[in-house]
Design a protein around this motif. Structure first.
Motif, PDB file in Angstrom:
ATOM      1  N   MET A   1       0.822  -1.208   0.000  1.00  0.00           N
ATOM      2  CA  MET A   1       0.000   0.000   0.000  1.00  0.00           C
ATOM      3  C   MET A   1       0.860   1.264   0.000  1.00  0.00           C
ATOM      4  N   GLU A   2       2.037   1.212   0.633  1.00  0.00           N
ATOM      5  CA  GLU A   2       2.952   2.357   0.587  1.00  0.00           C
ATOM      6  C   GLU A   2       3.437   2.610  -0.833  1.00  0.00           C
ATOM      7  N   TRP A   3       3.679   1.524  -1.576  1.00  0.00           N
ATOM      8  CA  TRP A   3       4.095   1.701  -2.968  1.00  0.00           C
ATOM      9  C   TRP A   3       2.944   2.263  -3.802  1.00  0.00           C
ATOM     10  N   VAL A   4       1.756   1.720  -3.613  1.00  0.00           N
ATOM     11  CA  VAL A   4       0.600   2.212  -4.366  1.00  0.00           C
ATOM     12  C   VAL A   4       0.358   3.687  -4.071  1.00  0.00           C
ATOM     13  N   GLY A   5       0.367   4.052  -2.788  1.00  0.00           N
ATOM     14  CA  GLY A   5       0.016   5.419  -2.415  1.00  0.00           C
ATOM     15  C   GLY A   5       1.118   6.431  -2.607  1.00  0.00           C
ATOM     16  N   LYS A   6       2.360   6.051  -2.322  1.00  0.00           N
ATOM     17  CA  LYS A   6       3.458   7.013  -2.319  1.00  0.00           C
ATOM     18  C   LYS A   6       4.582   6.687  -3.307  1.00  0.00           C
TER      19      LYS A   6
END
Length: 398
Positions: free
Chosen positions: A208-213
């Motif tokens: 999710m960190e990769w998707v969001g940021k």
């Protein structure tokens, strides 16, 4: 693939979590129904590229590899978490994206989406990477991946490379993914991914960190100080042995001519070498070449000096303590050494350089074969052509 801490039986696949480096057992019937991935992730039972959904709306991607194709050497670097994977246009006769299972088109789409900000990254599906174990149809889970890496520029993470086969040139993709720091993928999230809804509270935080940021939090495994055995330094397969023998025999009786080849091999491993000058054969002082390696980029970069030693030995003739000590003694402060050999470093010499933390890179016979293969010289004939083209002229003392 090595020993695994966890083995998941064929009967458990439909309810199993995904544990990094766990083995997922296939059936034992001897037919396509033995493939574990349809039960585990509800994808097809064929090919290196498998996916749910359509190319225009991917829901899940599964990448599999034997890690044993010498011409297209898929590879996972556990120290950095980078996974290198080649596309499916592996023979001449087709355009880059015109493959039957659309693997290269899939790569093109997910890497393009990964570079389009958060909106694009949200369309990139979870990517599960598996390696074949060589036992029946069993597979090992290598990790949850995303396109690209934090170290490479956008233009470098998906590259169309040229190859030649049957006197025909063609292109295939070389893709670099990051294996995320997700040691466990829970079955509950897998079911949500299968249902077409991956962006839920159960999604792994690193994903999710990769998707969001766009943050790459990779799964890294620090290597312990280890000396390689003879077996680990020498090629294993018949064709690999033939490749290294081509090199060794080409320079038989001409050890100083091998120094130019060793310098070229060092450049294959260390592409940021900026200078590499051969020394005089009679006055090398324990160094066959001296050079500079660039660290960093542009005006902020620095140059580090190194010394290179080349040993064109037969496979049964090791580099011993005497030769290694000779190179070590010639290293000045803040220098490192590179040893290139068509054989191997014996146990005592290798143990000493590792335990005493001497800054020496060993490029042994198996390493040479791997480097040549990764740079398009994939069989003995291709290697011989490269040697004749680059190193046939007699060496000139200077």
């Amino acid at each position: 693939m090595g020993d695994a801490e966890k083995l998941v039986s064929f009967d458990e696949l439909g309810r199993a979590d995904l544990h990094v480096d766990a083995v997922y057992e296939g059936g034992r019937s001897g037919n396509a129904g033995d493939d574990p991935l349809p039960r585990l992730l509800r994808v097809s039972n064929m090919g290196g590229f498998r996916y749910r959904g359509t190319l225009a709306a991917l829901e899940m991607v599964v990448l599999t590899s034997s890690m044993a194709d010498a011409n297209w050497p898929d590879e996972i670097d556990r120290e950095t978490g980078v996974f290198t994977y080649y596309g499916d246009n592996k023979q001449p006769g087709r355009a880059l994206h015109a493959t039957p299972r659309n693997g290269n088109e899939l790569l093109r789409r997910i890497f393009a989406a990964a570079h389009e900000g958060e909106a694009g990254r949200r369309t990139v599906p979870p990517i599960f990477v598996f390696g074949n174990t060589g036992q029946w149809r069993d597979v090992m889970f290598l990790g949850l991946a995303v396109p690209g890496t934090s170290e490479q520029q956008v233009a470098e993470d998906l590259v169309a490379v040229w190859r030649t086969a049957d006197d025909m040139r063609f292109q295939n993709y070389r893709a670099r993914f990051t294996i995320l720091d997700v040691p466990l993928v829970e079955r509950a999230w897998i079911e949500e991914v299968i249902a077409g809804d991956p962006h839920t509270p159960r999604a792994p935080q690193a994903w999710m960190e990769w998707v969001g940021k766009g943050r790459y939090r990779s799964l890294k495994s620090t290597r312990s100080i280890k000396h390689r055995t003879k077996v680990e330094q020498l090629p294993a397969g018949a064709e690999d042995l033939a490749i290294i023998r081509e090199v060794q025999q080409f320079f038989e009786g001409r050890p100083h001519d091998f120094e130019k080849c060793a310098a070229a091999i060092a450049r294959l491993m260390l592409p940021d070498i900026t200078e590499l000058d051969l020394t005089r054969p009679s006055r090398d002082g324990g160094r066959d070449a001296i050079g500079k390696l660039r660290l960093g980029h542009g005006i902020a970069s620095i140059l580090v000096d190194f010394a290179l030693e080349a040993k064109c030995y037969a496979l049964d003739n090791s580099v011993g303590v005497r030769e290694m000590s000779r190179l070590i003694s010639r290293l000045r402060h803040r220098q490192f050494g590179v040893l290139v050999t068509t054989s191997y470093v014996d146990l005592q010499a290798y143990r000493e350089i590792k335990e005493d933390e001497h800054p020496i890179i060993v490029i042994a016979a198996a390493d040479i074969v791997g480097l040549l293969r990764r740079h398009g010289h994939a069989d003995p004939t291709a290697v011989r052509s490269w040697l004749e083209r680059e190193f046939s002229a007699p060496s000139v003392e200077h």
